[in-house]
Design an enzyme around this catalytic site. Structure first.
Site, mmCIF file in Angstrom:
data_model
loop_
_atom_site.group_PDB
_atom_site.id
_atom_site.type_symbol
_atom_site.label_atom_id
_atom_site.label_comp_id
_atom_site.label_asym_id
_atom_site.label_seq_id
_atom_site.Cartn_x
_atom_site.Cartn_y
_atom_site.Cartn_z
ATOM 1 N N CYS A 66 0.883 -1.168 0.000
ATOM 2 C CA CYS A 66 0.000 0.000 0.000
ATOM 3 C C CYS A 66 0.918 1.215 0.000
ATOM 4 C CB CYS A 66 -0.983 -0.033 1.172
ATOM 5 S SG CYS A 66 -0.242 -0.321 2.793
ATOM 6 N N ALA A 109 2.194 2.980 2.988
ATOM 7 C CA ALA A 109 3.180 2.846 4.061
ATOM 8 C C ALA A 109 3.506 1.397 4.385
ATOM 9 C CB ALA A 109 2.674 3.550 5.325
ATOM 10 N N GLY A 110 2.751 0.464 3.816
ATOM 11 C CA GLY A 110 2.992 -0.946 4.114
ATOM 12 C C GLY A 110 2.576 -1.318 5.517
ATOM 13 N N SER A 127 -1.250 -0.871 6.780
ATOM 14 C CA SER A 127 -2.668 -1.143 7.016
ATOM 15 C C SER A 127 -3.318 -1.956 5.893
ATOM 16 C CB SER A 127 -3.423 0.182 7.208
ATOM 17 O OG SER A 127 -4.780 -0.028 7.481
ATOM 18 N N ARG A 128 -3.479 -1.359 4.716
ATOM 19 C CA ARG A 128 -4.182 -2.051 3.642
ATOM 20 C C ARG A 128 -3.459 -3.323 3.190
ATOM 21 N NH1 ARG A 128 -4.813 3.484 0.265
ATOM 22 N NH2 ARG A 128 -2.901 3.835 1.458
#
Length: 313
Positions: free
Chosen positions: A97, A99-100, A102-103
């Protein structure tokens, strides 16, 4: 994660299990590091994110924001098939995603849950062990728990998932003043049903709703939001509904496909029998009050004296 002098540098991507990486947009943009890791496929989970290397890697894109109210569970079947196919054929996939955290972590967790029959907590712990900075938002965590409750099968045939979608319709209505696409309960008159609780029109005997369509509630004052996850009297989370108070003069149900205006975006309307046109009740996405004093949102209300109820022996 690399420790420097007085600061910590987060890795742009980390291998979670063999061949499955979770990372940031920075990882996706670094072709040299992608090749070094042997990445063959990239799953982008971000809104309006164009592939950096469309000619060098095979991409799949999920267009979604990192917001708790976003419906990410709807993509799990598709993303799991993509990820599983890559790994089963010896490829290596980066799920990223921005920032790596959450998603991408949520989508990777869904894959691990289905593949290894894990709970949401176990899958998140597996990823966090390799990538400590992950932090799926609260809405995504709830949807991972729902995914487990659905036994990893996201289908509108399941009442629990339909109720989740309706809860999203309510939030959409609160935010924008209109109702989005509604997934309604199946018409029982078109189904071959086993013996179960069934409500029929008192006038013409047409089958209208089953017990699975009823939204039960406890009597009393207060607000009750239509939800796929409620708490019982002891405060314990449960995906099941409360027992219906027989003193209530109405049944509250999920929207049904036979109801007029459901698919036309109407905020409120009468509920009439689709066969004989007898008045059964009404619905309102803003909610309505039950005779017991409970305010229920949204309200799809059928008067008990307009239907006959049968139960299995």
């Amino acid at each position: 994660m690399i420790e420097g002098k007085g600061f910590v540098i987060q890795n742009t991507m980390d291998q979670i299990v063999e061949g499955l990486y979770v990372g940031s947009a920075m990882a996706e943009s670094d072709a040299a590091k992608l090749r070094e890791a042997g990445i063959t496929h990239i799953l982008s989970v971000a809104r309006h994110y164009p592939p950096s290397h469309p000619n060098d890697f095979i991409y799949m894109s999920v267009d979604i924001d990192d917001l708790p109210e976003e419906n990410i569970i709807q993509f799990f079947t598709e993303t799991n098939i993509f990820t599983g196919s890559v790994l089963e054929n010896g490829g290596r996939v980066l799920v990223h995603c921005m920032a790596g955290q959450s998603r991408s972590a949520t989508v990777a967790a869904a894959y691990l849950m289905q593949r290894d029959t894990l709970t949401a907590e176990e899958a998140i712990a597996t990823i966090k062990d390799k990538r400590p900075q992950i932090h799926p938002n609260s809405g995504f965590l709830d949807q991972l728990q729902l995914y487990y409750d659905l036994n990893y099968d996201v289908s509108t045939d399941k009442a629990l998932y339909r109720r989740f979608l309706i809860s999203h319709n309510v939030e959409h209505f609160k935010e924008y003043g209109n109702v989005g696409t509604v997934v309604a309960g199946l018409d029982p008159s078109k189904q071959t049903l086993p013996a179960q609780r069934l409500m029929r029109c008192k006038k013409c005997r047409r089958a209208l709703i089953t017990g699975a369509n009823v939204i039960d509630h406890q009597a009393g004052a207060g607000q009750l939001a239509f939800s796929y996850n409620k708490r019982n009297a002891n405060g314990v989370d449960t995906p099941h509904a409360f027992p219906q108070n027989r003193a209530c003069s109405s049944l509250f149900v999920e929207p049904m496909e036979w109801m007029d205006g459901i698919r036309d975006g109407l905020v409120e309307n009468k509920i009439n029998c689709p066969k004989c046109d007898a008045k059964l009740g009404s619905y309102n996405w803003s909610g309505a009050q039950c005779s017991c004093g409970k305010w229920i949102t949204p309200s799809f209300q059928i008067h008990r004296n307009r239907v006959d109820e049968t139960r299995p022996i």
